[in-house]
Design a protein around this motif. Structure first.
Motif: not given
Length: 265
Positions: A100, A102, A110, A114, A117, A157, A160-161
């Protein structure tokens, strides 16, 4: 212009009033005045509720720990549900978080990941637990499945961030050395986010310990089922004992996770 230089700009007042803020506050007050009677909110109902709450709390004291075996069985099942759901959710969230991100995966991978998720996060875990109870029946399996979905929605989440905030210089250096995708992840990506990922996992474990109580109320196993049954029997002294035990377990888990976080800093 003075000898010391150009004139300084006038200082801006902090929290300066504006017409936009005033209109927004007025609209909020007007909506509150409209919504309160629509919802039946009143000081009379609140005062009556406080009186009933006093009678209810009086019936919960003193706590009754006579059925401690039933209490311990429910707590152990909730603990097993939380640990299993957290472990499975963490294992699934790690690759999903990578896919996820990017800056690590192409957009056509991705974007759907996303979306998956976001789907896991879109429904409350109690609603998901009800769906699994209807699908696979009562018991701990439904609770584990529901909390796995909740864990993926949270950990994947945030992971991924966190991956999107890493420095790409180590990644480019390892790629330039001819390393494959797996080696890039192990040597250039994961070391930058390992401590944060552990923190996410510990937080989700704490959350699943609390959530395992609620999913049990809808039939997904754990101490929640015992608590709900005690409420239906008006066995409020046993309800008090269950609540005290749940609070003690959560506080103990918070203490342990805090020590682990401190050791990893």
């Amino acid at each position: 212009m003075s000898a010391s230089g150009p004139a300084a700009a006038p200082a801006r007042r902090p929290f300066a009033p504006s017409w936009g803020f005033r209109l927004g506050a007025l609209a909020l007050l007007a909506y509150t005045a409209y919504a309160v009677p629509q919802l039946g909110l009143s000081l009379e109902r609140l005062s009556v509720g406080f009186g009933e709450a006093g009678h209810f709390l009086a019936r919960m004291l003193p706590p009754n720990f006579a059925r401690w075996r039933l209490l311990v069985e429910g707590l152990l099942e909730s603990l097993q549900i939380a640990v299993l759901a957290s472990a499975i959710g963490i294992v699934l969230s790690l690759p999903l978080g990578v896919l996820a991100a990017r800056n690590l995966a192409p957009w056509w991978i991705a974007a759907p990941v996303r979306g998956l998720i976001a789907l896991c996060r879109s429904l409350h875990y109690v609603i998901v637990a009800i769906l699994f109870v209807k699908a696979i029946g009562f018991g701990a399996l439904a609770g584990v499945a529901a909390l796995v979905v909740a864990s993926i929605g949270f950990i994947a989440k945030l992971f991924a961030e966190a991956l999107e905030e890493i420095s790409m210089k180590p990644v480019e250096a390892v790629r330039a050395a001819g390393a494959g995708t797996l080696a890039v992840l192990i040597y250039a990506v994961l070391p930058q986010v390992a401590s944060r990922f552990v923190g996410f996992c510990l937080y989700q474990l704490d959350s699943n310990l609390r959530n395992s109580t609620l999913v049990g109320i809808v039939g997904a196993g754990g101490i929640g089922g015992t608590l709900f049954a005690a409420f239906k029997r008006f066995d409020y002294d046993f309800v008090s004992a269950i609540l005290i035990a749940i609070i003690a377990v959560i506080l103990l888990a918070e203490l342990v996770s805090g020590r682990v976080r401190a050791a990893l800093r």
